[in-house]
Motif scaffolding. Structure first.
Motif, PDB file in Angstrom:
ATOM      1  N   ARG A 171      -5.782   9.769   0.520  1.00 32.44           N
ATOM      2  CA  ARG A 171      -5.288   8.806   1.509  1.00 32.44           C
ATOM      3  C   ARG A 171      -6.443   7.947   2.028  1.00 32.44           C
ATOM      4  NH1 ARG A 171      -0.686   8.504   4.535  1.00 32.44           N
ATOM      5  NH2 ARG A 171      -0.022  10.635   4.018  1.00 32.44           N
ATOM      6  N   GLY A 176      -2.276   2.119  -4.823  1.00 35.54           N
ATOM      7  CA  GLY A 176      -2.014   3.537  -4.607  1.00 35.54           C
ATOM      8  C   GLY A 176      -3.052   4.386  -5.312  1.00 35.54           C
ATOM      9  N   ALA A 234      -7.597  -0.609   0.705  1.00 40.35           N
ATOM     10  CA  ALA A 234      -6.761  -1.576   1.408  1.00 40.35           C
ATOM     11  C   ALA A 234      -7.595  -2.432   2.360  1.00 40.35           C
ATOM     12  CB  ALA A 234      -5.654  -0.858   2.168  1.00 40.35           C
ATOM     13  N   HIS A 260      -6.786   3.871   1.750  1.00 40.69           N
ATOM     14  CA  HIS A 260      -6.952   3.049   2.947  1.00 40.69           C
ATOM     15  C   HIS A 260      -8.267   2.275   2.906  1.00 40.69           C
ATOM     16  CE1 HIS A 260      -3.881   5.557   5.463  1.00 40.69           C
ATOM     17  NE2 HIS A 260      -3.320   4.668   4.670  1.00 40.69           N
ATOM     18  N   VAL A 282       0.854  -1.194   0.000  1.00 39.90           N
ATOM     19  CA  VAL A 282       0.000   0.000   0.000  1.00 39.90           C
ATOM     20  C   VAL A 282       0.886   1.238   0.000  1.00 39.90           C
ATOM     21  CG1 VAL A 282      -1.821   1.246   1.207  1.00 39.90           C
ATOM     22  CG2 VAL A 282      -1.785  -1.267   1.249  1.00 39.90           C
ATOM     23  N   VAL A 283       0.728   2.067  -1.040  1.00 33.78           N
ATOM     24  CA  VAL A 283       1.559   3.262  -1.214  1.00 33.78           C
ATOM     25  C   VAL A 283       0.633   4.469  -1.337  1.00 33.78           C
ATOM     26  CG1 VAL A 283       3.392   4.348  -2.556  1.00 33.78           C
ATOM     27  CG2 VAL A 283       3.279   1.853  -2.407  1.00 33.78           C
ATOM     28  N   ALA A 284       0.253   5.055  -0.224  1.00 35.85           N
ATOM     29  CA  ALA A 284      -0.657   6.198  -0.246  1.00 35.85           C
ATOM     30  C   ALA A 284       0.050   7.483  -0.649  1.00 35.85           C
ATOM     31  CB  ALA A 284      -1.321   6.369   1.120  1.00 35.85           C
ATOM     32  N   ASP A 285       1.321   7.634  -0.257  1.00 36.24           N
ATOM     33  CA  ASP A 285       2.066   8.874  -0.500  1.00 36.24           C
ATOM     34  C   ASP A 285       3.432   8.519  -1.091  1.00 36.24           C
ATOM     35  OD1 ASP A 285       3.217  11.366  -0.522  1.00 36.24           O
ATOM     36  OD2 ASP A 285       3.327  11.572   1.661  1.00 36.24           O
ATOM     37  N   GLU A 328       0.094  -4.357   3.277  1.00 35.95           N
ATOM     38  CA  GLU A 328       1.231  -3.888   4.060  1.00 35.95           C
ATOM     39  C   GLU A 328       1.690  -2.535   3.543  1.00 35.95           C
ATOM     40  OE1 GLU A 328       5.752  -5.380   4.107  1.00 35.95           O
ATOM     41  OE2 GLU A 328       4.346  -6.831   4.985  1.00 35.95           O
ATOM     42  N   GLU A 329       1.830  -1.566   4.418  1.00 38.71           N
ATOM     43  CA  GLU A 329       2.317  -0.243   4.026  1.00 38.71           C
ATOM     44  C   GLU A 329       3.761  -0.339   3.534  1.00 38.71           C
ATOM     45  OE1 GLU A 329       0.858   2.787   4.113  1.00 38.71           O
ATOM     46  OE2 GLU A 329      -1.048   2.324   5.091  1.00 38.71           O
ATOM     47  N   THR A 330       4.052   0.359   2.447  1.00 36.17           N
ATOM     48  CA  THR A 330       5.402   0.352   1.900  1.00 36.17           C
ATOM     49  C   THR A 330       5.590   1.615   1.066  1.00 36.17           C
ATOM     50  OG1 THR A 330       7.024  -0.957   0.658  1.00 36.17           O
ATOM     51  CG2 THR A 330       4.766  -0.935  -0.184  1.00 36.17           C
ATOM     52  N   ASP A 331       6.681   1.691   0.325  1.00 39.25           N
ATOM     53  CA  ASP A 331       6.903   2.774  -0.626  1.00 39.25           C
ATOM     54  C   ASP A 331       7.586   2.187  -1.851  1.00 39.25           C
ATOM     55  OD1 ASP A 331       6.838   5.245  -1.797  1.00 39.25           O
ATOM     56  OD2 ASP A 331       8.121   6.245  -0.324  1.00 39.25           O
TER      57      ASP A 331
END
Length: 462
Positions: A276, A376, A283, A280, A262-265, A294-297
């Motif tokens: 955002r 995203g 997600a 979410h 998960v890449v919100a920003d 899982e939050e990531t970038d």
């Protein structure tokens, strides 16, 4: 019938519940009712659409098999060839440039029984972030709550959202089907590089490297099942496009639960709270459907976006004096500001960039080995209208930063599906699902899980 999904229409035509002629007449009536306000359809193909429908009806009555998209009307962006119809690219210099044959993507849809019903609006030569051309004027978002349908395939996004056609055929070189899908509350697929055959020559000129790698034809529909059906039809090879790969439409199953990053920003450069929240929400829906989120970038954001801009401006600068003569002052603004912000490279620098791009692709493939899917936003700004359509350097940069995830994924050639997540304050919101190369099937399945919870949002007309 204009209110029904593409797959529903095709089933009705194949079984004889409705004739293809009835389907086409219903959509022609819808275009007549809505297009004077929305201005999405630029060249109406009423006579040829009626003739194609009659031919399909005769085939069905004779007991001959019909294709999976039998009788389904589709629109085609003004830069994609329909045989016997001008491919204007939105500019006066090409308003009489009649295409000799269908582009590969149009040909594949037509072979499946779908019927082209009209060309659709785009910015001049796809240069600019808004769907407004010197030949046809501005396209208006049919939602009514915002004016901007986004670009550059905004004509198809607006046409599909308004019920003028069940399928729109656009192209994406940095968000140009995903943006209209977001703003118009529909779905879209930006495929893997090499997934769909295409024809992107203009006046016989072969595209250079960036113009080979980045623009990809892609469909817009009102639902994920429709998007999957069109994807399966458009995938394949054509001798006119040596880039196209005969990859299967479904890949091997992966161990469950499938991991979603998960890449919100992206890059931590900022994201609007509404975007955002949409990410979410998506997600949570995926987690409910059995995915592991899982939050990531994302890796190499600055290198990818910088490489994209350097390739684009280096190529455009070579032909800019000739291209500039085809544009108005307004339509030239975006590219002139982009070239000013990222000057073209010298040959040695450009050659080094080809190596850097390969390095970015390697890192992305390693990243996708860990995260088969990425969730995203299409943009880090919610759909809306700019304060002015007169672009300045600050606004041009803000637009580029907002769609950075689209730009980066275009640079690395991976697939993405845009899907709505609901309506906030009367405006559609949505996300994109990004996947491994040639795993559009995984993207479509995840987007389908979101749509199953949210539902479809269109047709609309306000």
């Amino acid at each position: 019938m204009w209110n029904r999904q593409a797959t529903e229409l095709a089933q009705a035509v194949r079984t004889g519940q409705h004739s293809a002629t009835e389907v086409i007449e219903s959509h022609l009536e819808r275009i007549a009712a809505t297009n004077p306000t929305v201005n999405a359809v630029t060249q109406l193909l009423a006579d040829s659409a009626r003739a194609a429908a009659v031919e399909l009806d005769v085939r069905r009555e004779a007991g001959k098999p019909l294709g999976p998209l039998a009788g389904v009307p589709f629109t085609v962006k003004e830069n994609i060839d329909i045989g016997g119809v001008p491919t204007t690219h939105g500019v006066r210099a090409l308003e009489n440039a009649v295409a000799e044959t269908d582009s590969p993507s149009v040909a594949r849809l037509r072979a499946a029984g779908a019927i082209p019903i009209g060309h659709t609006n785009m910015p001049d030569l796809t240069i600019g972030g808004y769907t407004n051309s010197q030949l046809f004027g501005e396209t208006v978002n049919p939602w009514g709550t915002i004016r901007n349908p986004s670009g550059t395939s905004g004509g198809d996004g607006a046409a599909v959202a308004a019920g003028m056609a069940a399928i729109g055929l656009g192209n994406d070189s940095g968000g140009s089907v995903r943006g209209p899908a977001l703003n118009c509350g529909v779905t879209a697929l930006n495929p893997t590089y090499g997934r769909f055959p295409a024809e992107h020559r203009v006046r016989g000129q072969e595209p250079m490297s960036a113009s080979q790698l980045f623009p990809k034809d892609g469909p817009l529909t009102r639902s994920i099942p429709d998007l999957r059906a069109v994807f399966e039809v458009m995938a394949g090879v054509d001798p006119r496009d040596p880039r196209a790969v005969p990859a299967p439409v479904d890949g091997p199953p992966l161990p469950a639960p499938l991991k979603v990053g998960v890449v919100a920003d992206p890059g931590g450069l900022g994201v609007h709270p509404k975007v955002r929240a949409a990410v979410h929400r998506a997600a949570d829906l995926l987690e409910d459907a059995g995915y592991r989120v899982e939050e990531t970038d994302v890796p190499r954001l600055a290198d990818g976006i910088g490489g994209y801009l350097k390739m684009i401006t280096s190529e455009f600068a070579l032909n800019w004096p000739r291209i500039r003569g085809l544009l108005t002052e307004e339509s030239a603004q975006h590219m002139e500001l982009t070239i000013a912000g990222q000057p073209p490279l010298e040959l040695a620098e450009y050659l080094r960039l080809t190596g850097e791009r390969y390095s970015v692709l390697r890192d992305w493939h390693q990243f996708l080995a860990e995260y088969p899917l990425i969730l995203g936003g299409v943009s880090t700004e919610p759909p809306g209208d700019p304060e002015t359509f007169e672009i300045d350097a600050e606004q041009n940069m803000r637009m580029a930063v907002a769609v950075r995830l689209c730009t980066l994924t275009t640079f690395v050639g991976v697939p993405a599906v845009a899907v709505p997540t609901g309506v906030v304050d009367g405006i559609p919101m949505g996300v994109q699902i990004i996947g491994r190369p040639f795993r559009e099937d995984l993207c479509l399945s995840a987007a389908g899980a979101i749509e199953a919870a949210v539902g479809t949002l269109t047709p609309v007309f306000g």
